[in-house]
Design a protein around this motif. Sequence first.
Motif, PDB file in Angstrom:
ATOM      1  N   TYR A  25       0.821  -1.211   0.000  1.00  0.00           N
ATOM      2  CA  TYR A  25       0.000   0.000   0.000  1.00  0.00           C
ATOM      3  C   TYR A  25       0.856   1.262   0.000  1.00  0.00           C
ATOM      4  CZ  TYR A  25      -3.905  -3.095   1.170  1.00  0.00           C
ATOM      5  OH  TYR A  25      -4.859  -4.076   1.161  1.00  0.00           O
ATOM      6  N   VAL A  26       1.971   1.227   0.748  1.00  0.00           N
ATOM      7  CA  VAL A  26       2.878   2.379   0.751  1.00  0.00           C
ATOM      8  C   VAL A  26       3.506   2.558  -0.632  1.00  0.00           C
ATOM      9  CG1 VAL A  26       5.049   3.273   1.680  1.00  0.00           C
ATOM     10  CG2 VAL A  26       3.367   2.259   3.218  1.00  0.00           C
ATOM     11  N   ARG A  27       3.889   1.454  -1.248  1.00  0.00           N
ATOM     12  CA  ARG A  27       4.488   1.526  -2.586  1.00  0.00           C
ATOM     13  C   ARG A  27       3.494   2.088  -3.604  1.00  0.00           C
ATOM     14  NH1 ARG A  27       5.822  -3.288  -2.780  1.00  0.00           N
ATOM     15  NH2 ARG A  27       4.064  -4.123  -3.983  1.00  0.00           N
ATOM     16  N   GLU A  28       2.222   1.746  -3.450  1.00  0.00           N
ATOM     17  CA  GLU A  28       1.193   2.240  -4.363  1.00  0.00           C
ATOM     18  C   GLU A  28       0.667   3.610  -3.949  1.00  0.00           C
ATOM     19  OE1 GLU A  28      -1.717  -0.802  -4.288  1.00  0.00           O
ATOM     20  OE2 GLU A  28      -0.432  -2.319  -5.224  1.00  0.00           O
ATOM     21  N   LYS A  29       1.228   4.187  -2.889  1.00  0.00           N
ATOM     22  CA  LYS A  29       0.849   5.512  -2.392  1.00  0.00           C
ATOM     23  C   LYS A  29      -0.615   5.576  -1.983  1.00  0.00           C
ATOM     24  CE  LYS A  29       4.405   7.864  -5.106  1.00  0.00           C
ATOM     25  NZ  LYS A  29       4.712   8.927  -6.099  1.00  0.00           N
ATOM     26  N   MET A  30      -1.126   4.451  -1.477  1.00  0.00           N
ATOM     27  CA  MET A  30      -2.498   4.420  -0.991  1.00  0.00           C
ATOM     28  C   MET A  30      -2.550   4.724   0.497  1.00  0.00           C
ATOM     29  SD  MET A  30      -5.353   1.432  -1.553  1.00  0.00           S
ATOM     30  CE  MET A  30      -5.057   1.456  -3.327  1.00  0.00           C
ATOM     31  N   THR A  31      -1.453   4.480   1.204  1.00  0.00           N
ATOM     32  CA  THR A  31      -1.378   4.742   2.638  1.00  0.00           C
ATOM     33  C   THR A  31      -1.069   6.214   2.887  1.00  0.00           C
ATOM     34  OG1 THR A  31      -0.568   2.506   3.065  1.00  0.00           O
ATOM     35  CG2 THR A  31      -0.209   4.133   4.785  1.00  0.00           C
ATOM     36  N   HIS A  36      -3.570  15.973   4.335  1.00  0.00           N
ATOM     37  CA  HIS A  36      -4.343  15.721   3.120  1.00  0.00           C
ATOM     38  C   HIS A  36      -3.504  14.891   2.147  1.00  0.00           C
ATOM     39  CE1 HIS A  36      -6.539  18.939   5.009  1.00  0.00           C
ATOM     40  NE2 HIS A  36      -5.564  19.804   4.764  1.00  0.00           N
ATOM     41  N   GLY A  37      -4.167  14.249   1.205  1.00  0.00           N
ATOM     42  CA  GLY A  37      -3.406  13.398   0.292  1.00  0.00           C
ATOM     43  C   GLY A  37      -4.150  13.092  -0.990  1.00  0.00           C
ATOM     44  N   HIS A  38      -3.622  12.148  -1.727  1.00  0.00           N
ATOM     45  CA  HIS A  38      -4.251  11.687  -2.962  1.00  0.00           C
ATOM     46  C   HIS A  38      -3.890  10.219  -3.173  1.00  0.00           C
ATOM     47  CE1 HIS A  38      -0.167  12.685  -4.309  1.00  0.00           C
ATOM     48  NE2 HIS A  38      -0.359  11.773  -5.243  1.00  0.00           N
ATOM     49  N   TYR A  39      -4.664   9.518  -3.969  1.00  0.00           N
ATOM     50  CA  TYR A  39      -4.383   8.115  -4.257  1.00  0.00           C
ATOM     51  C   TYR A  39      -4.951   7.749  -5.615  1.00  0.00           C
ATOM     52  CZ  TYR A  39      -9.210   6.539  -3.432  1.00  0.00           C
ATOM     53  OH  TYR A  39     -10.557   6.329  -3.519  1.00  0.00           O
ATOM     54  N   HIS A  40      -4.442   6.670  -6.162  1.00  0.00           N
ATOM     55  CA  HIS A  40      -4.922   6.176  -7.454  1.00  0.00           C
ATOM     56  C   HIS A  40      -5.879   5.012  -7.218  1.00  0.00           C
ATOM     57  CE1 HIS A  40      -4.989   5.038 -11.675  1.00  0.00           C
ATOM     58  NE2 HIS A  40      -4.716   3.797 -11.317  1.00  0.00           N
ATOM     59  N   ASP A  41      -7.086   5.108  -7.747  1.00  0.00           N
ATOM     60  CA  ASP A  41      -8.085   4.050  -7.615  1.00  0.00           C
ATOM     61  C   ASP A  41      -8.037   3.191  -8.879  1.00  0.00           C
ATOM     62  OD1 ASP A  41     -10.395   2.452  -7.384  1.00  0.00           O
ATOM     63  OD2 ASP A  41     -11.359   3.968  -6.133  1.00  0.00           O
ATOM     64  N   ALA A  42      -7.440   2.003  -8.755  1.00  0.00           N
ATOM     65  CA  ALA A  42      -7.306   1.111  -9.909  1.00  0.00           C
ATOM     66  C   ALA A  42      -8.652   0.608 -10.394  1.00  0.00           C
ATOM     67  CB  ALA A  42      -6.391  -0.066  -9.559  1.00  0.00           C
ATOM     68  N   ALA A  43      -9.624   0.490  -9.480  1.00  0.00           N
ATOM     69  CA  ALA A  43     -10.947  -0.003  -9.872  1.00  0.00           C
ATOM     70  C   ALA A  43     -11.659   0.978 -10.801  1.00  0.00           C
ATOM     71  CB  ALA A  43     -11.796  -0.266  -8.628  1.00  0.00           C
ATOM     72  N   GLU A  44     -11.408   2.267 -10.601  1.00  0.00           N
ATOM     73  CA  GLU A  44     -12.049   3.284 -11.424  1.00  0.00           C
ATOM     74  C   GLU A  44     -11.089   3.906 -12.431  1.00  0.00           C
ATOM     75  OE1 GLU A  44     -14.094   6.131  -9.061  1.00  0.00           O
ATOM     76  OE2 GLU A  44     -15.009   4.623  -7.747  1.00  0.00           O
ATOM     77  N   GLY A  45      -9.808   3.588 -12.305  1.00  0.00           N
ATOM     78  CA  GLY A  45      -8.821   4.069 -13.255  1.00  0.00           C
ATOM     79  C   GLY A  45      -8.597   5.569 -13.231  1.00  0.00           C
ATOM     80  N   ARG A  46      -8.632   6.168 -12.041  1.00  0.00           N
ATOM     81  CA  ARG A  46      -8.409   7.607 -11.943  1.00  0.00           C
ATOM     82  C   ARG A  46      -7.796   7.954 -10.598  1.00  0.00           C
ATOM     83  NH1 ARG A  46     -14.018  10.836 -11.139  1.00  0.00           N
ATOM     84  NH2 ARG A  46     -12.444  12.382 -10.542  1.00  0.00           N
TER      85      ARG A  46
END
Length: 336
Positions: free
Chosen positions: A118-124, A194-204
């Motif tokens: 999750y850290v590698r994918e910048k989701m955390t 605050h942050g941001h993340y990539h949602d692979a399910a929605e592709g954005r």
Amino acid sequence: MRVRACLAAPTCFPSRCSPSSNDARGAAPRRSPKHLCWTSPKSGLAASSGVGMTPLGFVISLSLISLAAGVLGSLVGLGGGVLIVPVLVRFYGIDIRLAIGASIVSVIATSSGAAAAYVREKMTNLRAGMFLEIGTVTGAVTGGYLTTLLPVRFLYILFGIVLGYSAVITFRHRHTTALLTTSDDRLANYFKLHGHYHDAAEGRDYDYKVKGTKIGLAMMFVAGMVSALLGIGSGALKVPAMDLAMHLPMKVSTATSNFMIGVTAAASAGMYFARGQINPVIAAPVAIGVLFGSMIGARVLGRTTNKLIRMIFVAVLIVIALEMLQRGFAWHSTTN
């Protein structure tokens, strides 16, 4: 004749089968919380729970169950202990203290497998996670001092009610997808939570703002205290705190929770190990199964919608709440 086989130290299991005259009559041998023995009138081996099982069968079955626990734990941010402790106690007849020790190991394994991904994918949200750990650690220390002062039955029942309420609130917000675009929270703005993340399910990509940090810190304090008092994972309160109080996306909440529970569990693992409550024969298959399961769960989370994660989390919360209530009322019946 009943054949008895016990594994010799140091690869012994928790709960020694003490020899007694009951063995000759075919009755189950007595157990004490030190080593686990297998007895069977036919094959010579059976699990202490009464289910026919060899040592190899014990390791394989526990590894497979831990694999499923790792997948579930990494998806909802609770760690593998949600399944591990009930399974070890109810189906394998293992002492609750050793089951909790194995649960601590499973939480570290979940965090090692899932949190890294999750850290590698910048989701955390690392900043939010480290900030909220202040409340969790403080609560854990407070809970350690209160263990002898508060009635266990009351805590189980109260925690079960709180989790049930959290499940209802989370279910009511299952369709919530809108993220905050502005925040007037001073702490969140000062520490840049605050942050941001990539949602692979929605592709954005999504940008989100954080608020409610004071409420989140208070809930983390309670989560840490309850974890120390009852010996259970605190993720069941951490995820609702981030999702409902601080308005983090559900995926970010579960990913950040996986990161946080690993830090908390690592801090308490030394205490359990010093007490002899982490048995390597139990902990090893648990750690291996949960580690691989959490890696699978980390891949699944990115492709799963926030709504589905919420529904899975609600189901798990309901199960845990019922388990806590059952323990509370069972504790009451055994003490009366």
